[in-house]
Design a protein around this motif. Structure first.
Motif, short mmCIF file in Angstrom:
data_model
loop_
_atom_site.label_atom_id
_atom_site.label_comp_id
_atom_site.label_asym_id
_atom_site.label_seq_id
_atom_site.Cartn_x
_atom_site.Cartn_y
_atom_site.Cartn_z
N LYS A 1 -2.43 8.43 8.85
CA LYS A 1 -1.05 7.94 8.97
C LYS A 1 -0.98 6.81 9.99
O LYS A 1 -0.32 5.79 9.76
N LEU A 2 -1.68 6.99 11.10
CA LEU A 2 -1.66 5.97 12.15
C LEU A 2 -2.30 4.68 11.66
O LEU A 2 -1.78 3.59 11.91
N MET A 3 -3.41 4.79 10.94
CA MET A 3 -4.08 3.61 10.40
C MET A 3 -3.16 2.86 9.45
O MET A 3 -3.11 1.63 9.45
N ASP A 4 -2.42 3.60 8.62
CA ASP A 4 -1.53 2.94 7.67
C ASP A 4 -0.42 2.18 8.39
O ASP A 4 0.01 1.12 7.93
N ASN A 5 0.04 2.72 9.51
CA ASN A 5 1.08 2.04 10.28
C ASN A 5 0.56 0.82 11.02
O ASN A 5 1.29 -0.16 11.20
N LEU A 6 -0.72 0.88 11.43
CA LEU A 6 -1.28 -0.20 12.23
C LEU A 6 -1.84 -1.35 11.40
O LEU A 6 -1.85 -2.50 11.84
N LEU A 7 -2.32 -1.03 10.19
CA LEU A 7 -2.96 -2.03 9.34
C LEU A 7 -1.98 -2.49 8.26
O LEU A 7 -1.61 -1.69 7.38
N PRO A 8 -1.53 -3.72 8.30
CA PRO A 8 -0.56 -4.20 7.31
C PRO A 8 -1.08 -4.08 5.88
O PRO A 8 -2.28 -4.25 5.62
N SER A 9 -0.18 -3.79 4.97
CA SER A 9 -0.55 -3.68 3.56
C SER A 9 0.68 -3.87 2.69
O SER A 9 1.79 -3.46 3.07
N LYS A 10 0.49 -4.49 1.53
CA LYS A 10 1.57 -4.63 0.55
C LYS A 10 1.43 -3.59 -0.56
O LYS A 10 2.18 -3.62 -1.53
N GLU A 11 0.49 -2.69 -0.40
CA GLU A 11 0.28 -1.65 -1.40
C GLU A 11 1.51 -0.77 -1.51
O GLU A 11 2.15 -0.41 -0.51
N ILE A 12 1.87 -0.40 -2.72
CA ILE A 12 3.02 0.46 -2.99
C ILE A 12 2.53 1.87 -3.30
O ILE A 12 1.58 2.05 -4.07
N CYS A 13 3.17 2.83 -2.71
CA CYS A 13 2.84 4.23 -2.97
C CYS A 13 3.95 4.85 -3.81
O CYS A 13 5.09 4.97 -3.35
N LEU A 14 3.64 5.23 -5.03
CA LEU A 14 4.59 5.91 -5.90
C LEU A 14 4.37 7.41 -5.82
O LEU A 14 3.23 7.87 -5.85
N SER A 15 5.45 8.14 -5.71
CA SER A 15 5.33 9.60 -5.64
C SER A 15 6.50 10.24 -6.34
O SER A 15 7.51 9.61 -6.65
N GLY A 16 6.36 11.53 -6.60
CA GLY A 16 7.42 12.29 -7.24
C GLY A 16 6.95 13.69 -7.54
O GLY A 16 5.84 14.09 -7.19
#
Length: 206
Positions: free
Chosen positions: A87-102
């Motif tokens: 979670k911390l890595m995702d916050n620190l490393l910029p990304s335009k990737e989209i996460c779809l969930s449901g």
């Protein structure tokens, strides 16, 4: 996911099956089989009823492979620490990737389910092999990647209620099942076994 795909394969093997609803043992049907068939028949043959939304706070699940995914230590203190690090890595490393969930519970007609099954093999399976909580992302990923092949209705018509801060759905009473039916839902969960028996045996519920 492997168990779900095996179930889908078995269901598709019967050529008399036209409409498919993935539910759990805690799900109560709110419509008769005939009513469900009528609802499904109103849509094109490549229709899937699947909830899917962009959830940036869960992106760490689909962005990174997790060495502790699907292991005994995924939920112990060491696994939880590693999840926190992702979670911390995702916050620190910029990304335009989209996460779809449901929700993992969905409905589909035969054509759509056949496409889902075929597209679940190979690259999609490999991509999610070491992802956390893949059942809340896997089919959403496939539908989005093959959007032109589906008539995607972003509603699975499942009634599920969570109390504030809860990780699991509330158990529903018979009165709440009646309210769920009035909302237009096709299924409701979770329903305790004794309430399920009473609900299914009540000939006046429809």
């Amino acid at each position: 996911i492997e168990a779900t795909l095996a179930l889908i394969q078995a269901a598709l093997a019967n050529k008399d099956n036209h409409y498919f609803h993935l539910i759990s043992g805690d799900c109560a049907p709110l419509l008769t089989p005939e009513q469900l068939a009528n609802e499904c028949a109103q849509q094109p043959q490549n229709t899937v009823w699947l909830t899917s939304q962009n959830t940036p706070h869960l992106r760490y699940r689909t962005r990174f492979n997790a060495p502790h995914a699907d292991t005994n230590w995924q939920r112990n203190v060491y696994g939880k620490f590693l999840t926190f690090c992702l979670k911390l890595m995702d916050n620190l490393l910029p990304s335009k990737e989209i996460c779809l969930s449901g929700s993992q519970w969905f409905s589909a007609n035969r054509a759509a389910l056949s496409i889902l099954f075929d597209e679940s093999l190979g690259e999609a399976a490999a991509h999610f092999e070491k992802k956390l909580v893949p059942d809340e992302h896997f089919f959403q990923y496939i539908v989005a990647k093959n959007a032109e092949k589906f008539n995607h209705i972003n509603n699975n018509y499942r009634f599920i209620r969570f109390s504030a801060g809860a990780n699991h759905p509330d158990f529903l009473t018979l009165d709440e099942l009646q309210e769920a039916k009035k909302s237009g839902a096709w299924f409701a969960r979770k329903v305790p076994p004794e309430q399920m028996i009473r609900w299914l045996n009540d000939e006046t519920r429809i």
